[in-house]
Design a protein around this motif. Structure first.
Motif, PDB file in Angstrom:
ATOM      1  N   PRO A  17       0.784  -0.929  -0.265  1.00 40.17           N
ATOM      2  CA  PRO A  17      -0.330   0.066   0.107  1.00 40.17           C
ATOM      3  C   PRO A  17       0.949   0.935   0.289  1.00 40.17           C
ATOM      4  N   ARG A  18       0.648   2.077  -1.225  1.00 41.65           N
ATOM      5  CA  ARG A  18       1.430   3.554  -1.037  1.00 41.65           C
ATOM      6  C   ARG A  18       0.701   4.003   0.372  1.00 41.65           C
ATOM      7  N   PRO A  19       1.632   5.092   0.880  1.00 43.40           N
ATOM      8  CA  PRO A  19       0.988   6.145   2.038  1.00 43.40           C
ATOM      9  C   PRO A  19       0.558   7.324   1.578  1.00 43.40           C
ATOM     10  N   GLU A  20      -0.912   7.529   2.445  1.00 41.32           N
ATOM     11  CA  GLU A  20      -1.176   8.556   1.878  1.00 41.32           C
ATOM     12  C   GLU A  20      -0.846   9.935   2.506  1.00 41.32           C
ATOM     13  N   TYR A  21      -0.711  11.452   2.483  1.00 37.41           N
ATOM     14  CA  TYR A  21      -0.246  11.902   2.587  1.00 37.41           C
ATOM     15  C   TYR A  21      -1.751  13.440   2.357  1.00 37.41           C
ATOM     16  N   ASP A  22      -2.116  13.756   3.473  1.00 35.00           N
ATOM     17  CA  ASP A  22      -2.985  15.297   3.597  1.00 35.00           C
ATOM     18  C   ASP A  22      -1.841  16.477   2.844  1.00 35.00           C
ATOM     19  N   LEU A  23      -2.302  16.781   1.807  1.00 31.83           N
ATOM     20  CA  LEU A  23      -1.891  18.089   0.945  1.00 31.83           C
ATOM     21  C   LEU A  23      -2.773  19.328   1.187  1.00 31.83           C
ATOM     22  N   VAL A  24      -2.098  20.413   1.110  1.00 27.82           N
ATOM     23  CA  VAL A  24      -3.359  21.272   0.852  1.00 27.82           C
ATOM     24  C   VAL A  24      -2.227  22.060  -0.218  1.00 27.82           C
ATOM     25  N   CYS A  25      -3.498  22.310  -1.071  1.00 23.56           N
ATOM     26  CA  CYS A  25      -3.127  22.983  -1.982  1.00 23.56           C
ATOM     27  C   CYS A  25      -3.410  24.713  -2.652  1.00 23.56           C
ATOM     28  N   ILE A  26      -2.955  26.340  -2.186  1.00 20.95           N
ATOM     29  CA  ILE A  26      -3.153  27.209  -2.278  1.00 20.95           C
ATOM     30  C   ILE A  26      -2.749  27.973  -3.695  1.00 20.95           C
ATOM     31  N   GLY A  27      -3.180  29.446  -3.703  1.00 20.43           N
ATOM     32  CA  GLY A  27      -2.589  30.171  -4.767  1.00 20.43           C
ATOM     33  C   GLY A  27      -3.948  31.165  -5.078  1.00 20.43           C
ATOM     34  N   LEU A  28      -3.036  32.527  -6.155  1.00 21.79           N
ATOM     35  CA  LEU A  28      -4.039  32.785  -6.382  1.00 21.79           C
ATOM     36  C   LEU A  28      -4.689  32.019  -7.472  1.00 21.79           C
ATOM     37  N   SER A  80       0.656  39.157 -14.099  1.00 21.52           N
ATOM     38  CA  SER A  80       0.658  40.553 -14.466  1.00 21.52           C
ATOM     39  C   SER A  80       2.456  40.907 -12.673  1.00 21.52           C
ATOM     40  N   GLU A  81       2.909  42.312 -12.829  1.00 23.32           N
ATOM     41  CA  GLU A  81       3.514  42.692 -10.904  1.00 23.32           C
ATOM     42  C   GLU A  81       2.320  42.704 -10.047  1.00 23.32           C
ATOM     43  N   ASP A  82       1.132  43.041  -9.968  1.00 22.16           N
ATOM     44  CA  ASP A  82       0.425  43.080  -9.090  1.00 22.16           C
ATOM     45  C   ASP A  82       0.208  41.661  -8.931  1.00 22.16           C
ATOM     46  N   ASP A  83      -0.491  40.972  -9.444  1.00 26.57           N
ATOM     47  CA  ASP A  83      -0.894  39.755  -9.212  1.00 26.57           C
ATOM     48  C   ASP A  83       1.091  39.214  -9.008  1.00 26.57           C
ATOM     49  N   LEU A  84       2.010  38.676  -9.029  1.00 32.85           N
ATOM     50  CA  LEU A  84       2.793  38.335  -8.915  1.00 32.85           C
ATOM     51  C   LEU A  84       3.184  38.467  -7.394  1.00 32.85           C
ATOM     52  N   THR A  86       0.921  39.872  -5.521  1.00 30.46           N
ATOM     53  CA  THR A  86       0.360  39.444  -4.336  1.00 30.46           C
ATOM     54  C   THR A  86       0.514  38.294  -3.779  1.00 30.46           C
ATOM     55  N   ALA A  87       0.462  37.228  -4.931  1.00 28.41           N
ATOM     56  CA  ALA A  87       1.319  36.007  -4.420  1.00 28.41           C
ATOM     57  C   ALA A  87       2.409  35.463  -3.977  1.00 28.41           C
ATOM     58  N   ARG A  88       3.187  36.742  -4.115  1.00 32.20           N
ATOM     59  CA  ARG A  88       4.856  36.946  -3.468  1.00 32.20           C
ATOM     60  C   ARG A  88       3.775  37.148  -1.421  1.00 32.20           C
ATOM     61  N   ASN A  89       3.736  38.319  -1.320  1.00 32.23           N
ATOM     62  CA  ASN A  89       3.094  38.284   0.041  1.00 32.23           C
ATOM     63  C   ASN A  89       2.323  37.069   0.668  1.00 32.23           C
ATOM     64  N   GLU A  90       1.338  35.928  -0.055  1.00 37.57           N
ATOM     65  CA  GLU A  90       0.132  34.852   0.635  1.00 37.57           C
ATOM     66  C   GLU A  90       1.457  33.319   1.105  1.00 37.57           C
ATOM     67  N   LEU A  91       2.576  33.755  -0.059  1.00 38.17           N
ATOM     68  CA  LEU A  91       3.766  32.430  -0.045  1.00 38.17           C
ATOM     69  C   LEU A  91       4.438  32.904   1.342  1.00 38.17           C
ATOM     70  N   HIS A  92       4.625  33.829   1.006  1.00 42.20           N
ATOM     71  CA  HIS A  92       5.342  34.208   2.871  1.00 42.20           C
ATOM     72  C   HIS A  92       4.859  34.283   3.026  1.00 42.20           C
ATOM     73  N   SER A  93       2.983  34.568   4.171  1.00 44.37           N
ATOM     74  CA  SER A  93       2.400  34.401   4.861  1.00 44.37           C
ATOM     75  C   SER A  93       1.992  32.828   5.044  1.00 44.37           C
ATOM     76  N   ALA A  94       2.253  32.381   3.822  1.00 45.77           N
ATOM     77  CA  ALA A  94       2.120  30.311   4.239  1.00 45.77           C
ATOM     78  C   ALA A  94       3.361  29.916   5.233  1.00 45.77           C
ATOM     79  N   LEU A  95       4.628  30.537   4.366  1.00 46.90           N
ATOM     80  CA  LEU A  95       5.681  30.036   4.982  1.00 46.90           C
ATOM     81  C   LEU A  95       6.408  30.121   6.402  1.00 46.90           C
TER      82      LEU A  95
END
Length: 172
Positions: A17-28, A80-84, A86-95
């Motif tokens: 049996p393969r191990p199962e993992y709980d992953l969260v997938c996020i992004g804009l 776009s630069e604005d969306d990038l 925002t994505a940068r800020n969200e990734l920083h928050s998640a990390l």
């Protein structure tokens, strides 16, 4: 003798049996989370409906973090630069989020097939991943729907990080 060789090759029983993992997938919105995951699961791309209202529910992402063993962060490398930003800020928050900061991260720079796509090196520098994620386990990989093998390879790398984490002695 031939029977024994055939039996050894074909009659080994079910795979372990393969191990199962709980992953969260996020992004804009528009980063391609639904499309990538659907195609990865061999679902018909014509049945994909983009998530609506995702930007308004971003503040509730943390409700999905509990119990996660790893994080997949999808970003639109051609945005776009604005969306990038925002994505940068969200990734920083998640990390830096208490429930995620010790987990392995797979960061997918999606839409690499678009002319405006930024390279992985550009994204790594812009997102300040080296200083921000120092000491953390993370992978940054380019991807697109045109190259699902690259996506599968990226998930394999994430699974390797998850398996390494399971083998670490628990800290008290």
């Amino acid at each position: 003798m031939d029977y024994l060789c055939f039996k050894a090759l074909c009659c080994k029983g079910p795979p372990p049996p393969r191990p199962e993992y709980d992953l969260v997938c996020i992004g804009l919105t528009g980063s391609g989370k639904t499309s990538l995951l659907s195609q990865l699961c061999s679902e018909n791309p014509e049945n994909i409906v983009s998530t609506t209202g995702a930007d308004t529910i971003r503040k509730y992402w943390s409700r999905y973090y509990q119990g996660s063993q790893g994080v997949i962060f999808v970003l639109d490398s051609a945005s776009s630069e604005d969306d990038l930003e925002t994505a940068r800020n969200e990734l920083h928050s998640a990390l830096q989020h208490p429930q995620l900061c010790t987990l392995p991260f797979l960061i997918l720079a999606n839409h690499q097939d678009k002319p405006a796509a930024r390279s992985v090196q550009e994204i790594k520098k812009y997102f300040e991943l080296e200083p921000l994620a120092r000491g953390k386990r993370w992978i940054l990989k380019p991807c697109s729907l045109d190259d699902m093998e690259a996506v599968k390879d990226s998930f394999t790398l994430l699974i390797n990080l998850l398996e390494e984490r399971e083998l670490e002695p628990s800290r008290m």
